[in-house]
Every structure is written in C-alpha cells, then in structure tokens.
Write a protein that holds these residues in place. Structure first.
Motif, mmCIF file in Angstrom:
data_model
loop_
_atom_site.group_PDB
_atom_site.id
_atom_site.type_symbol
_atom_site.label_atom_id
_atom_site.label_comp_id
_atom_site.label_asym_id
_atom_site.label_seq_id
_atom_site.Cartn_x
_atom_site.Cartn_y
_atom_site.Cartn_z
ATOM 1 N N UNK A 310 0.829 -1.208 0.000
ATOM 2 C CA UNK A 310 0.000 0.000 0.000
ATOM 3 C C UNK A 310 0.859 1.251 0.000
ATOM 4 N N UNK A 311 1.889 1.276 0.848
ATOM 5 C CA UNK A 311 2.758 2.452 0.881
ATOM 6 C C UNK A 311 3.432 2.673 -0.466
ATOM 7 N N UNK A 312 3.885 1.622 -1.087
ATOM 8 C CA UNK A 312 4.525 1.759 -2.398
ATOM 9 C C UNK A 312 3.541 2.372 -3.406
ATOM 10 N N UNK A 313 2.296 1.890 -3.386
ATOM 11 C CA UNK A 313 1.314 2.377 -4.333
ATOM 12 C C UNK A 313 0.938 3.834 -4.130
ATOM 13 N N UNK A 314 1.103 4.333 -2.905
ATOM 14 C CA UNK A 314 0.760 5.725 -2.621
ATOM 15 C C UNK A 314 1.804 6.713 -3.127
ATOM 16 N N UNK A 315 2.986 6.218 -3.488
ATOM 17 C CA UNK A 315 4.113 7.075 -3.923
ATOM 18 C C UNK A 315 4.307 8.244 -2.943
ATOM 19 N N UNK A 316 4.510 7.922 -1.668
ATOM 20 C CA UNK A 316 4.514 8.969 -0.643
ATOM 21 C C UNK A 316 5.727 9.886 -0.719
ATOM 22 N N UNK A 317 5.555 11.082 -0.199
ATOM 23 C CA UNK A 317 6.668 12.029 -0.080
ATOM 24 C C UNK A 317 7.449 11.774 1.191
ATOM 25 N N UNK A 318 6.752 11.307 2.233
ATOM 26 C CA UNK A 318 7.412 11.013 3.509
ATOM 27 C C UNK A 318 6.456 10.232 4.387
#
Length: 419
Positions: A310-318
C-alpha cells in the motif's frame, strides 16, 4: 544446525486476533533455528482465532486472558497482595497505594495465567532432561508469565538454558504506564539472563535505572522484510503517510492541524493514514474542524502483509510519526526499507533511525503545528537531487541496521543461543 531445545515464545495475542504483526517478520527465523517452537498467547479473548499462518513446527497455545478491569481488578489486587515479593512493599508503592494495587493485580494476573498454562504443559510431552529456551516478547505481563513458566519447567526436570525478553515502549517507560509505575522492575531484570530493548534509548533507560544489571541489558533492533526495489517517492502532490494504531500516545489528532498549516503555506499536501483504532472518529472530526477533510484518507486496519504494498502504491513524499512516546517504530523501519524519508518526534529511539537533515527530520516532542509544518516544508522545498539523496539515505539506514535478514539471525545466535 537446528537447536534441539524447545523454544517457548510468550506473546500477548500473536498469532491470534490482530496486533503484534511485527512478530511475523521474526517467526520464520525462530522456526528455522529451533526444532520446536511453542507460542504461548496470554492476553487473548474468547472467540479469538489464529489469524496468521505459522511455520509447520510452531504450536500455538493460549492461557489466561486480558488484565482484569473494574470490580474484577479490585478482587485480583486483593488476592495478589498475599503473593507480592518483599521488593514490592517499598517507599514508592506505600506512598501511592494505587501503585501497590497495580503490583498486586499484576502478580495475581500472572499467577492465574500460569495456572492455566501449567494445566496444558503435560500435553506437550516434555521429558526430564530435555532443554528449553523461554523468550518473552514484552518486558511486562508476558515477562512475569515467562518467569513462572521457566520455574514450572525446571520443576518438571526440563533444563531451561536461557530466559530472555525484549523490551519496547509501553513495557519500558514508566511515563506510559498507569500511575507512572511499571510493576516488579528489579525482580524482572534480576531474573532474566538477557533483556533486549529494541532501541539504544531503551537500553540507556534500563541501565540507568538498574546499573547493577547493566551487563545483561543490550540493544537488539527489530527488523523488517526486504521489499525489493525502493518506492517511487513523489512530491507532486506532497503526500504524507502515517501508519499506527490510533490511540492517544500516537497524537494523530494533531495531524489535521499540521496539514492545514502546511496547506496554508501553499504546499499541495494531503495525508493518508494506515491503521485503525479508538481515535478514528476523533481524527476525522479534527480533519473537519481544520477544513482538510477532503485531503485526509483514513484507510483503517490493514493486514501486515499489505502495508508495504500500500505504501509503495501511494508514492509517498514522507512518513510521519507524531508520538509522545515510542520505542523504535516498526512503521519507520518499513518505510525506510522503501526509501521513504522519515519525519518524527524526537522521542524514545526515533533519533536512532532518523539522522536530522540526512534521511528526514526530527520534530520537538512538544511541537506546535507550525513547527511540525516547518519540517515538512523543508522536505517539500528541497531541490530534486537533494530530495533523492534523502530517499537513498533512508534506504541505506534500513539495510545496515533493520534488515531482518541481518538482525534476526544475530539475535538467535547471540541471545537465544541457537547457532
């Protein structure tokens, strides 16, 4: 070579129900190095079932239940007074009778749990002269049960080679405990062969409190599974992610105010939170009050194996952590493994995984919304090459200190005695 000893792993509820997801990262190494692993879950509720797969040589038993509450807690405390060790009757507990009651309830609950467990030991078929290692995952209720279990095994002629415990946060820092008190600290430290806080801060805390036992106290980090390639982090939009159980110590009700402050400065910021908990509605109300509810996404509880995906899919900034108290957050280790920059309050062991302005930023524990927004804006305003360097630094610290392929084999060898 597989260790011939039976390993007893005492947990709160793993692998039943939800919680203690991070044990999933460790159980494979334990099962690989011990011929037999018996997981003892001591705080399960009626109706809880096994929800996580375990290796084939892992057996699961349950004993006891949650700590009593209300009238049941008072009755347990009354019964427990007769069993308290001499060390519990000290100036600290006599000055505050509530602490003495906590000591008594703690002892009685552990004894009730062990009585339940004792009735199940014969079915395990342990022979006199066989060997066992007893490993408590927490340095509180499970640790006292582990002590009693070790004594019962020895009474049956089983050789207990090692009695060890990890220590994390709520089981380590008195300020997080009811009445600012953790029961039977010296008794526990004295009884165990090794106590292993998951952070250097935790080790310093225990050693400073019990310097006579400093030699048996040492840091052993938790580890997370290698996720493959790093995430493709993006700042368009500036996407903040957090991952925690929503309880007061996590202070996620503060995040909408921080988000509103950051957006007020012209940063196109939004926030996604992974994890449920009793404060979910409070967080949603805070988001509405701050006028950022359209930029907030609470995704609720996720199975542990879904978090990295899930975190990978969100392409998070931080990833951000606003806790008032911590051990060393597994959520930060997992984010670092993906090369996600880290922002966190400077509490517990957080500064061991965040080097300020290298792989993220530290926030003053008593932060204002403006101060927290300053750290996020620093990351948002970095030149592209500098931002990429922060991402790479986050990945490197995971590879050196928190990769499960490194830390768990080391723990098995150095602490549990399994080569």
């Amino acid at each position: 070579m597989v260790c011939p000893s039976t390993l007893f792993l005492v947990t709160n509820s793993y692998p039943l129900g939800t919680g203690e997801d991070f044990i999933e990262n460790e159980i494979g190494d334990l099962a690989e190095r011990f011929g037999r692993v018996v997981v003892v879950a001591v705080q399960t509720r009626p109706g809880d079932v096994i929800t996580r797969p375990v290796p084939g040589n892992v057996e699961v038993i349950r004993a006891g239940g949650p700590r009593p509450a209300g009238r049941a807690a008072l009755l347990a405390a009354a019964r427990g007074l007769a069993h308290l060790p001499r060390g519990s009757w000290n100036r600290d507990t006599l000055r505050d009778p509530r602490r003495l009651g906590l000591e008594a309830m703690f002892e009685e609950h552990a004894r009730d749990t062990e009585a339940d467990l004792l009735a199940q030991l014969p079915a395990l078929g342990l022979r006199p002269g066989s060997h066992a290692v007893v490993y408590s995952y927490w340095f509180l209720d499970t640790a006292r049960v582990a002590m009693l279990l070790a004594a019962d095994l020895r009474a049956r002629g089983v050789v207990v080679d090692r009695l060890v415990s990890r220590a994390h946060g709520y089981d380590l820092y008195p300020e997080r405990a009811p009445y600012g008190h953790l029961p039977q600290r010296e008794r526990l430290v004295a009884a165990f062969d090794a106590v292993c806080p998951v952070s250097e801060q935790g080790t310093r805390t225990l050693r400073s409190g019990w310097p006579g036992y400093a030699g048996k106290i040492g840091t052993h980090h938790l580890g997370t599974v290698g996720p493959g390639s790093p995430a493709d982090c993006s700042r368009e939009p500036f996407h903040i992610v957090s991952c925690a159980y929503l309880v007061p110590v996590k202070r996620m009700t503060r995040m909408p105010g921080v988000l509103a402050e950051l957006r007020g400065r012209g940063v196109d910021a939004r926030w996604t939170h992974l994890g449920g908990g009793p404060e979910s509605e409070d967080v949603l109300k805070a988001a509405r009050d701050a006028g950022v509810d359209e930029q907030v996404d609470l995704q609720g509880h996720l199975a542990h194996e879904k978090i990295l995906e899930t975190e990978r899919g969100l392409r998070p900034s931080c990833l951000i952590n606003l806790s008032s108290s911590e051990g060393l957050p597994v959520s930060m280790m997992e984010a670092a493994s993906l090369g996600i920059p880290l922002i966190g309050t400077d509490v517990g062991g957080v500064r061991e995984i965040i080097t300020d302005r290298v792989n993220g930023r530290l926030i003053n524990p008593d932060f204002t919304d403006s101060q927290a927004a300053d750290t996020l804006q620093w990351l948002a305003d970095l030149p592209t090459d500098d931002y990429r360097s922060v991402c790479e630094a986050s990945r490197r610290i995971w590879q050196s200190d928190y990769d499960q392929a490194v830390v768990y084999p080391r723990f098995c060898t150095e602490v549990l005695g399994a080569d």
